[in-house]
Scaffold this motif. Sequence first.
Motif, PDB file in Angstrom:
ATOM      1  N   PRO A   1       0.811  -1.214   0.000  1.00 38.74           N
ATOM      2  CA  PRO A   1       0.000   0.000   0.000  1.00 38.74           C
ATOM      3  C   PRO A   1       0.849   1.271   0.000  1.00 38.74           C
ATOM      4  N   GLY A   2       2.111   1.142   0.381  1.00 41.03           N
ATOM      5  CA  GLY A   2       3.028   2.273   0.338  1.00 41.03           C
ATOM      6  C   GLY A   2       4.334   1.882  -0.309  1.00 41.03           C
ATOM      7  N   GLY A   3       5.399   2.640  -0.004  1.00 41.65           N
ATOM      8  CA  GLY A   3       6.703   2.337  -0.559  1.00 41.65           C
ATOM      9  C   GLY A   3       7.421   1.275   0.248  1.00 41.65           C
ATOM     10  N   LEU A   4       8.563   0.825  -0.260  1.00 40.64           N
ATOM     11  CA  LEU A   4       9.377  -0.157   0.436  1.00 40.64           C
ATOM     12  C   LEU A   4       9.761   0.358   1.824  1.00 40.64           C
ATOM     13  N   VAL A   5      10.170   1.612   1.888  1.00 38.40           N
ATOM     14  CA  VAL A   5      10.324   2.325   3.158  1.00 38.40           C
ATOM     15  C   VAL A   5       9.442   3.552   3.049  1.00 38.40           C
ATOM     16  N   ASP A   6       8.567   3.735   4.017  1.00 40.12           N
ATOM     17  CA  ASP A   6       7.577   4.806   3.871  1.00 40.12           C
ATOM     18  C   ASP A   6       7.288   5.460   5.215  1.00 40.12           C
ATOM     19  N   TRP A   7       6.727   6.654   5.160  1.00 42.25           N
ATOM     20  CA  TRP A   7       6.362   7.384   6.368  1.00 42.25           C
ATOM     21  C   TRP A   7       4.995   6.901   6.849  1.00 42.25           C
ATOM     22  N   ASP A   8       4.944   6.450   8.102  1.00 45.16           N
ATOM     23  CA  ASP A   8       3.690   6.000   8.706  1.00 45.16           C
ATOM     24  C   ASP A   8       3.014   7.215   9.335  1.00 45.16           C
ATOM     25  N   ARG A   9       1.964   7.708   8.694  1.00 43.96           N
ATOM     26  CA  ARG A   9       1.321   8.938   9.164  1.00 43.96           C
ATOM     27  C   ARG A   9       0.661   8.768  10.528  1.00 43.96           C
ATOM     28  N   GLU A  10       0.178   7.564  10.808  1.00 44.44           N
ATOM     29  CA  GLU A  10      -0.499   7.323  12.078  1.00 44.44           C
ATOM     30  C   GLU A  10       0.492   7.275  13.238  1.00 44.44           C
ATOM     31  N   LYS A  11       1.582   6.534  13.054  1.00 41.36           N
ATOM     32  CA  LYS A  11       2.558   6.373  14.132  1.00 41.36           C
ATOM     33  C   LYS A  11       3.663   7.419  14.084  1.00 41.36           C
ATOM     34  N   LYS A  12       3.688   8.190  12.987  1.00 39.58           N
ATOM     35  CA  LYS A  12       4.630   9.298  12.843  1.00 39.58           C
ATOM     36  C   LYS A  12       6.094   8.850  12.942  1.00 39.58           C
ATOM     37  N   HIS A  13       6.418   7.839  12.169  1.00 39.23           N
ATOM     38  CA  HIS A  13       7.814   7.429  12.007  1.00 39.23           C
ATOM     39  C   HIS A  13       7.950   6.722  10.662  1.00 39.23           C
TER      40      HIS A  13
END
Length: 398
Positions: free
Chosen positions: A317-329
Amino acid sequence: MSDCDPENFVNRDKEIGFVLKMVSDLAKGKPFAPRERVFHFVGPSGIGKSCLLKKIYWELTRKHQECAPLLVKLDTFIGLGVIDGLLVTVYESFCEHIKIKPKESKGQARKTIAGWIQKKLKECGNEQIVILLLDEVNVPSQKEMREIEEHFLVKFIHGNDRAILITAGRSRPPMFDDFALRPKPSITFRLSVFDEEKTSQQIEHLKPGAGKLAGKVVKLGSGVPGNTVKLVEHIAGDPLDIPDEAQVIRSMLDDIKKTNNIEERYYQMLEAISVLQGFFPEDVAPLFQSHPQLSDGWDEGRVKEIFLELSRIQIGPGGLVDWDREKKHWAMDESTRDLFERELLMRNSELWKKLHCTAFAKYEEWGQKYNSDLFRNKSNYHQQRLHSAELNCSDQEG
């Protein structure tokens, strides 16, 4: 046996039932607004999106004679003209379904072929429920998807009261301009991994008698149906078992690398990141610095650049490494992270230990320096991971 054999397809009853109920209601004359006749299935590679569309197609052709299901894989046309390939395929497939000879489409303008489709759909509107199943919607470029929307999808869903659009892709489809086509939460289904019970059912269909290995298969493949298929191929012996787990993990990881076009220069970076859960550039820089196959000079700025490069590799659903908007990391795609870490532990336990010890020491230092429970919890996590592998940092070099 293929995991995409519709007759042996297991689970996803909720998603399939949702579509079949819509078809039944339309057949009974119940009206639906355009926005109610659009569905999106989302999930990472191997989760079973393509198989689900094939299963829906099979169910519709078998149980609903009033339907004209059209299944199209958009990645088939990459490099050949996506919009042109889609229009011709839909037109010829629909003509075949209603048993008429299609007109010669070669050399015809897009507008002309789109017009032919719309005319035939209107002619059959009272007799046919047309379901367009578009697979791999995240593969075409944004420009190509805009062309598909403009030349076809808007008229398809608005000009036919009994038309249904179903898409499948690794992440949410493009934010179409048309309101009815937009991927709203109520019509977007994120496909989940299988639990042990569902995995056991899948295994039994693939290799009767091997369902008892579901616990091990889930542990090794994270419940991803595509991983289960690959794992079952390695089940052998009497009693049945997976004799070489390391080989299986390597095989699955190689598939991930190949399928998602992950460049070799990222491999060592990803195995370093794989020992972490949520992280920031300052968490990763010490790991890159301690990895013997990575060069010196890693600081937070350079690591952040790598994050941005890895975020452009679409793997779920996102990139291989991506920003988690919910957990903010930042976070690595979980099923991929798990494979990278498992493979590293099996291949080079000393390096695996060194990376975990580096992270443990850094978080322990920060926990004391900033009196932070967050960092203390992270240091405890790495200590527990080492303990689970019967390793410790007391003899760690450097």
